[in-house]
Design an enzyme around this catalytic site. Structure first.
Site, short mmCIF file in Angstrom:
data_model
loop_
_atom_site.label_atom_id
_atom_site.label_comp_id
_atom_site.label_asym_id
_atom_site.label_seq_id
_atom_site.Cartn_x
_atom_site.Cartn_y
_atom_site.Cartn_z
N HIS A 132 -3.21 34.70 4.64
CA HIS A 132 -2.20 34.96 5.60
C HIS A 132 -2.51 34.84 6.91
CE1 HIS A 132 1.57 36.18 7.17
NE2 HIS A 132 0.81 37.16 7.98
N ILE A 163 4.92 3.31 1.33
CA ILE A 163 4.34 2.51 2.11
C ILE A 163 5.31 1.95 3.24
CG2 ILE A 163 3.63 -0.04 2.65
CD1 ILE A 163 2.61 0.34 -0.31
N LYS A 206 -14.94 -8.61 -6.34
CA LYS A 206 -14.77 -9.97 -5.86
C LYS A 206 -14.33 -10.01 -4.26
CE LYS A 206 -9.83 -10.96 -6.80
NZ LYS A 206 -8.70 -11.84 -7.30
N GLY A 241 -14.24 -0.46 -2.70
CA GLY A 241 -13.13 0.57 -2.19
C GLY A 241 -11.82 0.08 -2.46
N ALA A 275 -4.24 6.24 -5.95
CA ALA A 275 -5.92 6.39 -5.79
C ALA A 275 -6.22 7.47 -6.57
CB ALA A 275 -6.46 6.11 -4.54
N LYS A 279 -3.84 5.99 6.88
CA LYS A 279 -4.01 7.45 7.48
C LYS A 279 -4.51 7.38 9.09
CE LYS A 279 -1.96 8.24 3.88
NZ LYS A 279 -1.69 6.95 3.63
N CYS A 326 -7.29 0.90 -1.51
CA CYS A 326 -6.78 2.17 -1.06
C CYS A 326 -7.70 2.19 0.03
CB CYS A 326 -7.47 3.12 -2.00
SG CYS A 326 -7.40 5.07 -1.37
#
Length: 456
Positions: A442, A187, A34, A38, A317, A50, A41
């Site tokens: 390493h 959050i 609606k 996506g 997510a 991010k 998220c």
């Protein structure tokens, strides 16, 4: 009435991936969304936040460049309007990618509000844009929305724009002088980390006596110290009683206090979206406002599944992605089920936290026979080479009866990227003696897992 083998309500992570998997499997599939494909998220949560946090990380690198022998002059800090613009560009790119992937899978996309009309012969009747469709299988993936508790003045100040949720704060084009954050969960902490890095004075008000919810207590304590070092203030054990036009009022230790702020973020939690689209028309069971599902993602109604935040299990997510696959596999007749004990979680602050499985506290509460292996990240050469704050640690929880890992909790750089390694080891129930023989590259930060295993 056009008939589909699978109809998915909701185009967020759980919904669009379920549609893709069903489409690729050759099932005639429709997905109805609606608002924005996506979901939260991609449009209002994981990805946009991010982009913000990476801008802050770049600024932190620049401000501490001298610690690494690099001369950098930071003149104006962060251009917040540009950060928002860049975030919008990232979202647009990824939403386009999601739509392209759905289309490639041969799935019909409908951008409209979908509603469940009732049960029909051979399936569930769903309506969108005034047209009815019959679904042999229905997957509900309607997601979640922010919790807005009945705190005096909260709703009024949300309407006025003074208070924001995770959605509005990601469109904030000016850096507030002071930001009050109601809620010390993921959050709230991520936004506290960002805005403190870019110049805001941040105060986090949390009802519990610790931050980061169910995160291991020692790990969350280290994160709190790291954020305090950046200037974030915490009011723990504090109950918010009112939001006024210039700040947040709360009770702590029997006293009423107030934090004045230019803006307020309300990040108390999220609740499943289960109202307004006809669940009652087919009798789907709810518990505490979320759809009840089993480990195959099935509801109490035959041929109806629910994935993602709407089932209220683990609102992440990547949980929704896996639930989507489980639902579609069961629709296809393939045996599959969810293993919630191996779902990793991440707090993308600086430093990062990566967690999976049991904590020391939860293992004790369950009466499990365990031992804790703990090691400083200073045992990782790369970590020492790339950091000046060397307070990171790795904690592994071992079931002493099975000699397998059942939990891991890491605070430090790249924790988000390698916590999956421990998730896999827990999921596969790999014996500790076998893990000792695994070869880690390493120098990497992830080799701290091997070092911790060998530390006892």
């Amino acid at each position: 009435m056009d008939k589909y083998q699978v109809i998915v309500l909701g185009g967020g992570p759980g919904g669009y991936l379920a549609a893709e998997r069903a489409g690729h499997a050759g099932l005639k599939t429709m997905v109805i969304e609606k608002e924005h494909f996506g979901g939260v998220c991609l449009n209002e949560g994981c990805v946009p936040s991010k982009t913000f946090l990476y801008s802050a990380k770049v600024l932190d690198y620049a401000n501490h460049a001298k610690d690494f022998g690099v001369s950098v002059k930071v003149e104006n800090g962060v251009d917040q309007a540009f950060v928002v613009e860049r975030k919008n560009g990232v979202v647009k790119t990824l939403v386009s990618g999601v739509k392209a992937s759905i289309k490639k899978a041969g799935v019909t996309m409908v951008e409209a509000e979908g509603k469940i009309v009732g049960k029909g012969e051979g399936g569930i009747i769903v309506e969108a844009k005034g047209t009815q469709y019959l679904a042999e299988k229905l997957i509900i993936a309607t997601g979640s929305m922010p919790v807005v508790p009945p705190i005096t003045g909260l709703r009024e100040n949300l309407a006025a724009g003074y208070v924001m949720t995770n959605k509005e704060i990601l469109d904030l084009k000016e850096i507030p002088g002071t930001l009050a954050v109601i809620g010390g969960g993921v959050i709230g902490l991520e936004m506290a980390s960002y805005f403190s890095s870019v110049g805001s004075k941040v105060v986090v008000i949390e009802m519990m006596n610790k931050i980061a919810g169910p995160t291991d207590a020692e790990i969350s304590g280290l994160l709190q110290k790291a954020l305090e070092k950046k200037g974030v203030e915490f009011r723990l054990g504090a109950k918010v009683t009112a939001v006024e036009a210039d700040g947040v009022v709360f009770e702590k230790d029997g006293k009423t206090e107030k934090v004045k702020a230019d803006k307020v973020l309300c990040s108390i939690g999220r609740r499943a979206v289960t109202q307004g689209f006809g669940l009652e028309n087919i009798g789907v069971n709810l518990e505490r406002g979320a759809i009840v599902t089993d480990d195959k993602m099935m509801t109490n109604v035959a041929n109806v599944y629910a994935v993602g935040d709407v089932n209220g299990k683990i609102m992440l997510a990547h949980t929704a992605y896996r639930e989507a696959e489980v639902a579609v596999n069961n629709i296809l007749g393939k045996k599959d089920h969810m293993r919630y004990n191996v779902i990793p979680s991440v707090v993308y602050t600086t430093p990062e936290i990566g967690s999976v499985g049991e904590t020391e506290e939860s293992a004790k509460a369950k009466g499990l026979s365990v031992k804790t292996l703990k090691l400083s990240l200073m045992y990782s050469g790369r970590y020492v080479a790339e950091n000046t704050d060397l307070s990171g640690i790795c904690k592994l929880i071992v079931n002493t009866k099975t000699n397998t890992l059942i939990g891991a909790h890491i605070i430090g750089s790249y924790a988000s990227e390698y916590i999956v390694a421990v998730s896999a080891l827990i999921d596969l129930e790999v014996d500790i003696e076998v893990i000792k023989k695994l070869v880690f590259p390493h120098p990497t930060v992830c080799e701290i897992i091997r070092e911790t295993i060998w530390s006892e």
